[in-house]
Design an enzyme around this catalytic site. Structure first.
Site, PDB file in Angstrom:
ATOM      1  N   TRP A 137      43.126 -16.410 -39.837  1.00 49.17           N
ATOM      2  CA  TRP A 137      42.527 -15.240 -40.267  1.00 49.17           C
ATOM      3  C   TRP A 137      42.588 -15.487 -42.001  1.00 49.17           C
ATOM      4  O   TRP A 137      41.556 -14.464 -42.508  1.00 49.17           O
ATOM      5  CB  TRP A 137      42.468 -14.123 -39.701  1.00 49.17           C
ATOM      6  CG  TRP A 137      42.149 -14.075 -38.323  1.00 49.17           C
ATOM      7  CD1 TRP A 137      41.765 -14.810 -37.675  1.00 49.17           C
ATOM      8  CD2 TRP A 137      42.255 -12.861 -37.360  1.00 49.17           C
ATOM      9  NE1 TRP A 137      41.549 -14.571 -36.329  1.00 49.17           N
ATOM     10  CE2 TRP A 137      41.842 -13.395 -35.978  1.00 49.17           C
ATOM     11  CE3 TRP A 137      42.650 -11.494 -37.519  1.00 49.17           C
ATOM     12  CZ2 TRP A 137      42.080 -12.515 -34.951  1.00 49.17           C
ATOM     13  CZ3 TRP A 137      42.776 -10.868 -36.481  1.00 49.17           C
ATOM     14  CH2 TRP A 137      42.425 -11.128 -35.293  1.00 49.17           C
ATOM     15  N   GLU A 172      43.828  -8.702 -23.588  1.00 49.23           N
ATOM     16  CA  GLU A 172      42.473  -8.139 -23.142  1.00 49.23           C
ATOM     17  C   GLU A 172      41.795  -8.709 -22.220  1.00 49.23           C
ATOM     18  O   GLU A 172      41.729  -9.784 -22.081  1.00 49.23           O
ATOM     19  CB  GLU A 172      41.710  -8.392 -24.550  1.00 49.23           C
ATOM     20  CG  GLU A 172      40.450  -7.831 -24.845  1.00 49.23           C
ATOM     21  CD  GLU A 172      39.737  -8.097 -25.972  1.00 49.23           C
ATOM     22  OE1 GLU A 172      40.547  -7.773 -26.986  1.00 49.23           O
ATOM     23  OE2 GLU A 172      38.548  -8.119 -26.149  1.00 49.23           O
ATOM     24  N   HIS A 209      35.931  -1.999 -26.598  1.00 50.37           N
ATOM     25  CA  HIS A 209      34.782  -2.382 -27.565  1.00 50.37           C
ATOM     26  C   HIS A 209      33.648  -1.679 -27.231  1.00 50.37           C
ATOM     27  O   HIS A 209      32.628  -1.627 -28.021  1.00 50.37           O
ATOM     28  CB  HIS A 209      34.644  -3.834 -27.491  1.00 50.37           C
ATOM     29  CG  HIS A 209      35.672  -4.659 -28.157  1.00 50.37           C
ATOM     30  ND1 HIS A 209      36.621  -5.289 -27.351  1.00 50.37           N
ATOM     31  CD2 HIS A 209      36.052  -4.845 -29.145  1.00 50.37           C
ATOM     32  CE1 HIS A 209      37.482  -6.151 -27.996  1.00 50.37           C
ATOM     33  NE2 HIS A 209      37.027  -5.992 -29.032  1.00 50.37           N
TER      34      HIS A 209
HETATM   35  N1  GLN Z   1      47.731  -4.026 -33.346  1.00 56.22           N
HETATM   36  C1  GLN Z   1      46.535  -4.352 -33.534  1.00 56.22           C
HETATM   37  C2  GLN Z   1      45.697  -3.057 -33.346  1.00 56.22           C
HETATM   38  O1  GLN Z   1      45.770  -2.443 -32.511  1.00 56.22           O
HETATM   39  C3  GLN Z   1      45.962  -5.532 -32.643  1.00 56.22           C
HETATM   40  C4  GLN Z   1      44.590  -5.623 -33.006  1.00 56.22           C
HETATM   41  C5  GLN Z   1      44.082  -7.064 -32.443  1.00 56.22           C
HETATM   42  O2  GLN Z   1      44.701  -7.676 -31.561  1.00 56.22           O
HETATM   43  N2  GLN Z   1      43.021  -7.840 -32.627  1.00 56.22           N
HETATM   44  O3  GLN Z   1      44.545  -2.846 -34.103  1.00 56.22           O
HETATM   45 ZN    ZN Z   2      43.066  -7.464 -29.038  1.00 54.08          ZN
END
Ligand code: GLN
Ligand code: ZN
Length: 739
Positions: free
Chosen positions: A547, A651, A680
């Site tokens: 990223w 997820e 989401h």
């Molecule tokens: N620890 C991060 C959060 O809860 C993980 C986020 C992610 O995996 N994109 O925001």
């Molecule tokens: Zn995540």
């Protein structure tokens, strides 16, 4: 020689589209106002590109949410649950993407996943078995008209049918997905006719799928598609990117197209081979400027390789960025804080257009070119290599006994992924602190009270393993990057991640080191407020790397190992501060996979090794968690197992619980927390389906290895939603403990 682009950033300067769209969602501005904002962003993007000398501009690359979603709407691929809501028209895209529309209608959102190996997310098309395609070309045709009226030469940009299908979920048996292709082709033919009627000559069809190593049926499909457009009145530019496609050259030669765009930067490519293979009557468009990184192009190197070819092909030779510029920020002009030597080595979208013009001029001029290095910055590097002794922990079966004894958690322990809402208050105090309106002390004190509040909320909810909530983190990568040396930041270098969410990737320019602990204060403070265990929260090496904008002249794995080394030290610091559980998030682990299967093994070896460098020094009694976004790891399961994290949360809520049963190897995971509701979407889950889901998961995993958690961080939600959803989740876990 023509210079063109495959797509331009669409968020607008200063993220104008984000702010307008979010206002629209909140009912603060009208649809008309939002449409107007979109129109002005399009006009500005074309103007910028034209000013830089781009001769053929993209149209149709603009989107209010996502271009794959736009393609679905364009083709009438609207899942049946949205059919009753079709009257929402413009809002349909938001309903499909987010499960909610400004009018208050709600339904289950479509799945979202990463766009190839980038950090951009698209909305996954859902194709029915008997899918009827029905064109809605108004948006695209309207935008073409708009651009033409503004006096531009344009080339509509469309996602190609084969790639579209490849990316789609199919309701029937996967093997039969291609059965809808004939209907899809017909639809595209109609679409191409409609586009031809609008007076343009070229159309760009994106088929990044060609960078993959494809099965025969997909190759045959490409052939079928690109022969069936032969009668179209448009010139077709087939655009490929994110990898070399030379392994498909003989297939491509069979296509009835007028041009091919290739990415010359993502892999090392033998350009002469393309020049030979591609008919001289076709345009060969060379992607010479990296469309997804921000370092300046080594122009001389590019020119040297292309000068003969460009002369021979003459007007059939085009230049472009390697891919859409969607993945880079718009303009470096506003940046005042970057060190001059670093800034001099950078190019954002606007500068990349300029670079194309410069390369064109160099190719056209007869003068000899003197070579200069690509990135003119020193890099102090300590070479770290793959070493077997990175992972020093006992096997899980031994570790777990120690961990369970120390932690004493109930069955189906409940936890969250780390972040809690980034509230208005938090954003406001951060803004004030950045503008130096409040002191460091005041800022810290205010954040502390947010952490205290977060702990209290979690205690009230009855969660078992708590988090401090990440109030101090604007972004999970930026936070760490700011604490590491060798990394710098732009002020306004925003890039779209999904919908209105934008990120500002750090810029890795030198060896990464960190001399002080990065997270122990926050951990220790949170832990001091509760008897329950609080997780230490870190971002993993692959994610920090992926990223960020990293140097193209240093091997990626070197950078990952350096980051991992810093994290290893941080884990020791957290242990010293008392942490019993430490989570190392690797949401980008999968997205880092090379597009070509044959390169996976090498990637996975170093990615797993980086995780081992980071976590392998932890004590046996310390429980190491990891979190990954997206559960699609059927095909990399052995690498996931090799990470040997004690707990993995993933997820999966938008997916199907059956997947867990079907997927071989998953059962061998140590402990697992399959996200049981979708964060989401703002919708609150109901308890019965959660319990049912949990019970289905129990068919696959032994009870003592199952965790209960949402499927990602909660930072984008508000407290009201979090409270309600987490309460349902905790109640579901409690109910499951009793049966
Ligand atoms: N620890 C991060 C959060 O809860 C993980 C986020 C992610 O995996 N994109 O925001
Ligand atoms: Zn995540």
């Amino acid at each position: 020689m023509t210079i063109h682009t495959l797509g331009f950033p669409r968020i607008g300067k200063k993220r104008a589209l984000k702010f307008a769209t979010e206002k629209y969602w909140r009912g603060e501005i009208t649809q008309e106002a939002l449409l107007k904002e979109g129109k002005s962003i399009r006009a500005e993007s074309w103007r910028i590109q034209a000013e830089q000398g781009i001769e053929l501009l993209p149209v149709g690359d603009f989107s209010f949410y996502d271009h794959v979603l736009d393609t679905s709407i364009l083709l009438g691929v609207i899942p049946s649950r949205f059919q009753p809501l079709i009257a929402e028209r413009f809002d349909l895209q938001f309903l499909m993407a987010r499960g909610t529309s400004p009018s208050g209608k709600t339904t289950k959102a479509c799945r979202m996943t990463k766009w190839w190996n980038t950090n951009y997310h698209y909305i996954v098309p859902e194709i029915q078995e008997d899918q009827v395609f029905e064109l809605n070309p108004q948006k695209l045709l309207g935008e073409i008209k708009e651009a033409v009226e503004q006096g531009h030469q344009v080339k509509p940009v469309l996602l190609g049918p084969v790639t579209y299908l490849w990316l789609a979920d199919y309701a029937g048996r996967t093997e039969e997905k291609l059965s809808v292709l004939p209907a899809l082709i017909e639809s595209y033919q109609l679409l191409l006719n409609a586009i031809a009627d609008s007076g343009v000559t070229w159309v760009q069809l994106d088929e990044p799928i060609l960078a993959l190593e494809l099965e025969k049926e997909w190759c045959d499909s490409l052939k079928l598609v690109y022969q069936s457009f032969a009668d179209s009145n448009l010139n077709i530019l087939l655009a490929t990117y994110f990898g070399d496609i030379s392994h498909h050259l003989s297939l491509i030669q069979s296509f009835a197209i007028e041009g091919l765009h290739i990415d010359l930067v993502s892999e090392s490519v033998d350009i002469a081979q393309y020049h030979e293979a591609i008919p001289k009557s076709w345009v060969l468009s060379c992607g010479v400027v990296n469309g997804r990184n921000i370092w300046r192009t080594d122009q001389d190197k590019r020119v040297a390789g292309l000068s003969n070819i460009s002369k021979e092909r003459s007007d059939k030779f085009w230049l472009a960025p390697s891919c859409s510029l969607l993945h880079v920020p718009i303009d470096i002009d506003g940046e005042t804080q970057l060190a001059p030597d670093i800034r001099a080595n950078l190019a954002f979208a606007t500068q990349k257009c300029q670079e194309l013009k410069e390369i064109k001029a160099k190719l056209n001029s007869a003068s000899r070119i003197t070579a200069s290095p690509s990135i003119d910055l020193p890099y102090a590097q300590e070479a770290l290599s793959l070493r077997e002794d990175a992972f020093l922990r006992s096997p899980y079966r031994i570790r777990t006994i120690q961990q369970k004894a120390k932690l004493d958690l109930p069955l189906f322990p409940t936890t969250t992924i780390g972040s809690f809402p980034q509230t208005k208050t938090i954003r406001e105090i951060r803004r004030q602190w950045r503008r130096e309106e409040i002191s460091d002390e005041t800022y810290q004190a205010k954040l502390k009270s947010e952490v205290a509040n977060c702990i209290q909320e979690q205690e009230q909810l009855g969660l078992d393993v708590l988090v401090h909530g990440e109030a101090e983190r604007n972004d999970m990568v930026e936070f760490f990057a700011q604490k590491m040396e060798g990394i710098t930041f732009s002020e306004g270098g925003w890039v779209q991640s999904y919908g209105t969410r934008c990120v500002k990737p750090p810029i890795i320019y030198d060896e990464i080191i960190s001399n002080s602990s990065m997270t122990t204060d926050w951990y220790a403070y949170a832990q001091s407020l509760t008897q329950k265990p609080v997780k230490g929260m870190l971002t993993g090496p692959v994610t920090i790397l992926s990223w960020s904008f990293y140097r193209e002249d240093i091997p990626k794995e070197q950078i990952a190992f350096q980051i991992a080394k810093v994290l290893r030290k941080e884990i020791q610091d957290l242990e010293k501060a008392g942490a019993q559980i430490i989570q190392v998030d690797e949401p980008a682990f999968r997205e880092g996979l090379p597009l070509k299967h044959s390169q996976w093994k090498a990637y996975l070896a170093w990615a797993v090794h980086a995780f081992h460098i980071a976590t392998g020094g932890a004590k046996d009694e310390t429980q190491i968690h990891t979190h990954m976004c997206y559960s699609q790891f059927d095909d990399i399961i052995s690498a996931i197992l090799a990470l040997d994290a004690d707990v993995i949360t993933i997820e999966s809520a938008r997916g199907d619980a059956k997947w867990f049963k079907k997927t071989e190897g998953l059962q061998a995971l140590n402990e697992i927390g399959p996200g049981i509701y979708d964060i989401h979407s703002p919708n609150i889950p109901e308890i019965a389906p959660l319990i049912a889901r949990l019970n289905r998961l129990r068919e696959t995993f032994p009870d003592e290895r199952l965790w209960v958690n949402p499927d990602c961080g909660l930072k984008t939600r508000n407290w009201e939603q979090c409270r309600a959803a987490l309460q349902v989740m905790v109640d579901a876990a409690k109910a499951a403990r009793h049966c």
